[in-house]
Design a protein around this motif. Structure first.
Motif: not given
Length: 109
Positions: A70-78
Motif C-alpha cells: 500500500k505504500l507509494a514507494e515500493a512493494v516491501y517484502v518483510l
C-alpha cells in the motif's frame, strides 16, 4: 510498476526456497508490482494494516511471503519463510512486525 524492496534477510530467505516455490513467489510478486492481486493471499492485520501474506503451496512444503504494497514507494517484502504448522509461528509474526515498524520509521521519520 512499483519496485520491490526486501527488508532484513527476506531476499536470502526467499532464495532458500526450492526452485519451484521461489519461481511462484517471483511470479506472484510481479503481479503485485503491477497492481494485480496474487492468486492466493490473505491480509495479516496481526502484523500491521495493509500487510498481506502470499501463500505458496509446493510439493516441497508450504511457503509464505509477507509484504506490504500500500505504500507509494515500493512493494516491501518483510519476511519469507516455510510454514511448518497450521498456525503461523509467533516468531515469524514478530519478525515481520519488527521489520514493518523499522520501515515506517525510515519512510516517515
Amino acid at each position: 510498476m512499483k519496485p520491490i524492496a526486501f527488508r532484513g534477510s527476506a531476499l536470502a530467505d526467499l532464495r532458500s526456497f526450492p526452485q519451484s516455490a521461489m519461481r511462484e513467489a517471483g511470479y506472484q510478486l510481479d503481479r503485485v508490482q503491477h497492481g494485480l492481486a496474487p492468486s492466493d493471499c490473505k491480509p495479516m492485520p496481526s502484523i500491521g494494516a495493509g500487510v498481506t501474506e502470499l501463500r505458496i503451496w509446493d510439493e516441497a512444503g508450504t511457503f509464505r511471503v509477507v509484504y506490504i504494497a500500500k505504500l507509494a514507494e515500493a512493494v516491501y517484502v518483510l519476511h519469507c519463510f516455510q510454514k511448518k504448522t497450521q498456525q503461523t509461528a509467533k516468531r515469524d509474526i514478530e519478525l515481520a512486525r519488527a521489520r514493518l515498524k523499522e520501515l515506517m520509521k525510515e519512510i516517515a521519520p
